[in-house]
Write an enzyme that holds these catalytic residues in place. Structure first.
Site, PDB file in Angstrom:
ATOM      1  CB  CYS A 142     -23.425  -0.811 148.299  1.00 21.22           C
ATOM      2  SG  CYS A 142     -23.106  -0.729 146.508  1.00 21.22           S
ATOM      3  CG  HIS A 236     -22.034  -5.253 148.099  1.00 22.68           C
ATOM      4  ND1 HIS A 236     -23.191  -5.137 148.844  1.00 22.68           N
ATOM      5  CD2 HIS A 236     -22.214  -4.491 146.992  1.00 22.68           C
ATOM      6  CE1 HIS A 236     -24.041  -4.342 148.216  1.00 22.68           C
ATOM      7  NE2 HIS A 236     -23.474  -3.923 147.095  1.00 22.68           N
ATOM      8  CD  GLU A 238     -22.883  -7.045 151.883  1.00 19.55           C
ATOM      9  OE1 GLU A 238     -23.696  -6.593 151.042  1.00 19.55           O
ATOM     10  OE2 GLU A 238     -21.860  -6.433 152.237  1.00 19.55           O
TER      11      GLU A 238
END
Length: 305
Positions: A142, A236, A238
Site C-alpha cells: 500500500c 491489503h 493481509e
C-alpha cells in the site's frame, strides 16, 4: 514447495509448461536448508493487529521463517505501548549490520502527506537504500509500495477524488511468466483502502518495472522490478475479514465522508456480515513470494548477497 521427481522423467516438460514447480533428484539431495530470515518494517499505527495479519500469512507455509520486527526511531508510535516496542521491536541502528532473505514494508496512514514531509521519510529512505545490499527480496504494501516506487524510480502518487475502499477484482497480466500469482484464479480479489494512486502511464515510462496485476476499478495492483527483487502491492491482501468494517464504522462514527466498502457487504448492507473473497489469494500470494522469490533464490550464505 516443489515436487521432487526423478531426473529425466517424461512428465517434466508438461509440468513445467503448466508452471508446476518441480525439482530433480540431484538438486534435492544437494540442497542446503536453513530458516528464512525476514524483517518486518511495521509502519502501521496498530502494530499488533498488523503483526498478527502478516504472521498469519507468513506462517501458512512449510517453510521455517524467523521474523525480526522494526519500527522507525524518528517517529514515536502513539497507538502501541512502549513496553511492546521495547520487548519485540528494534530500530534500524539495531539491524543494519544484518542481512535478510526478505523484508516487508507495510502501509501507513500518511498517504495524503507529501513523501518528503512524512516525519520518518529520511529514515525510510536510508532503510530502502540499505535494502539494496542487505535484503534479497522486498515486499512493499500500500503506502509502502507508493513510497518504494517514488524512492527507487521517481514515480509519483496522485490524490483520488474519493477513497478507494472495498474489495476489487484483479486480473493477472502475464500468467505464463509470473510465479508470484502461480495457482491464482483468472480473477482474484484484493481489499483496498487508500486515498491516493499510482498510474500505469508513469510505470510504463520505467523500463526496469513490469505491471503484474491490475483492476479495471481500483487500478494498478502489483508491480515488480525486472529482477524480481522488489514487489509493490497497492492493496491489503493481509486484511482480516472485519478490517474494512472497522475502518468504515470508525469513519461513520467520526462523521467523515465515507462510502460503503465496494463488494464487501451482502447487498451493500452494513448490518450484514461481510463476505471474504480474498483469503485464498492472500495465502497464495505470501506463500509464492516466500517460496519462489525468497527460499528458491536467496544464497544460503547471506553474506554473499
Amino acid at each position: 514447495m516443489p515436487i521432487k521427481i526423478p531426473n529425466n522423467l517424461p512428465a517434466t516438460n508438461v509440468l513445467e509448461s503448466e508452471n508446476v514447480f518441480v525439482m530433480y533428484d540431484n538438486r534435492a539431495y544437494t540442497q542446503d536448508i536453513r530458516p528464512l530470515k525476514i524483517l518486518l518494517l511495521n509502519l502501521m499505527p496498530t502494530k499488533i493487529v498488523t503483526e498478527t495479519q502478516l504472521l498469519r500469512l507468513l506462517g501458512n507455509t512449510p517453510l521455517q521463517v524467523d521474523i525480526d520486527f522494526m519500527y522507525t526511531a524518528t517517529y514515536e508510535p502513539t497507538n502501541t505501548s512502549p513496553e511492546h516496542l521495547i520487548k519485540f521491536y528494534e530500530t534500524f541502528n539495531d539491524v543494519k549490520s544484518r542481512r535478510y532473505d526478505g523484508m516487508i514494508i507495510t502501509g501507513a496512514p500518511v498517504e495524503q502527506i507529501p513523501f518528503e514531509q512524512v516525519a520518518y521519510w529520511d529514515e525510510l529512505c536510508a532503510i530502502m537504500e540499505w535494502s539494496k545490499t542487505h535484503v534479497f527480496s522486498t515486499l512493499h504494501i500500500c503506502w509502502g509500495a507508493q513510497a518504494g516506487l517514488y524512492y527507487h524510480y521517481g514515480i509519483p502518487k496522485y490524490d483520488l477524488p474519493q477513497k478507494m475502499f472495498g474489495v476489487f477484482p484483479h486480473k493477472r497480466l502475464c500468467p505464463k511468466h509470473d510465479k508470484l500469482f502461480r495457482g491464482f484464479d483468472d480473477i482474484f480479489y484484493v481489499p483496498h483502502s487508500r486515498h491516493t494512486e499510482i498510474r500505469r502511464s508513469d510505470i510504463e515510462k520505467v523500463s526496469q518495472l513490469c505491471i503484474l496485476s491490475e483492476s479495471s476499478i481500483s487500478g494498478i495492483g502489483t508491480v515488480a522490478d525486472m529482477n524480481n527483487r522488489r514487489f509493490f502491492i497497492t492493496g491489503h491482501s493481509e486484511y482480516d475479514p472485519f478490517t474494512l468494517k472497522t475502518e468504515y464504522d470508525r469513519d461513520v462514527a467520526q462523521g467523515l465522508p465515507i462510502q460503503i466498502p465496494y463488494n464487501y457487504y451482502p447487498n451493500d448492507d452494513p448490518s450484514e456480515t461481510p463476505v471474504v473473497l480474498w483469503r485464498g489469494a492472500a495465502n497464495l500470494l505470501f506463500s509464492n513470494w516466500l517460496n519462489y522469490y525468497v527460499y528458491q533464490e536467496t544464497p544460503f550464505d547471506l553474506s554473499k548477497l
